[in-house]
Structure formats: C-alpha cells, structure tokens
Motif scaffolding. Sequence first.
Motif: not given
Length: 170
Positions: A46-70
Amino acid sequence: MQRIVVYGVTGAGKSTLAAAIGARTGLPYHPVDDLTWEPGWVEVPVAVQRERIAAVCAGDRWVIDSAYQSWIDIASARADLIVGLDLPRWRCLARLLRRTLSRVVTRAPICNGNTESLREVFTRDSIVLQQFRSYPRKKARMRAWVTDPSMPPVVLLRTPAAVRDWLATM
C-alpha cells in the motif's frame, strides 16, 4: 476537466471509459491495475501504491480508472471530476463474467503481463467474489460523494446509454 477519476464496481467499465476519455481528450490515461499489481499477481504494498498514485496525481493532466480505498484521498484531493459508473449489479456481473472468461480462454495479458485462469475464478480471492463483496460499499460511496462538499464534482452514470451520451460531450 484535466484530472479525472473514473470510479465504479468491478466490471462496470472503468478502464474502458477511462481509456475512451483519454483518447477523446488527449489526457494521459494511467491504468491503476498496472500501478497496483506486479507480475505473478504480486500486490504492490500500500505504501508503494500511494507513492505511485501520488506521482501520477501530481501531474496537471491525467485520467485514472479507479480509486482504491487505501489512496482515494490522494486522487480525490487533486481530481477535477469523478465519473461514477453507477450501473446495476446484473450488468456489471455479466460484463465481468464475459471479460474474465474471454481472458481465461485467450490468455490475454493484463496489468504487467498477468493472466487470468479459470482456477482463480473459484478461489476466495476471485475477482467475481470481490465484485460481490465490494458492490454495496462502492455504490454507497459514489452516491455519498455527490452531496459531499469536500469532494470534487461527481457525475453518476447509470446506464450504458448515459455513459455514451456523457462521453460524447467531452
């Protein structure tokens, strides 16, 4: 809208819609399963998932296909829009079964080269059982987000026709 989360239950069509939004708008599409599963169906901590998602979401433009509770907090804090696929269980289950059986037969690789097997369909970690376990919770979460002022705008789409019509407006 430059940062979009597509949310829904397993089998609702999140990946398909997120990819279509990306293609239609030019927003980079990031398949979440590629960020959360390693080869051999090894779940990313989960800690690595959070890092990976944070890196994607830090961008100005993106689409993701889910959002896990964690890590939904990371995605929702940066999203301009959440598109909720609030489809009936029977439709999601039918799509999930059709997709899973097709992948079992074709051995089509998904999320970092993993493949689905018929044996996995009958385990306690089965994606089909996951759909049954998570369906009520995810439906309730989407509906609660609509009235939650701390969340970004939420669009709930309840039929395939509504999904097509909404996508045509992008």
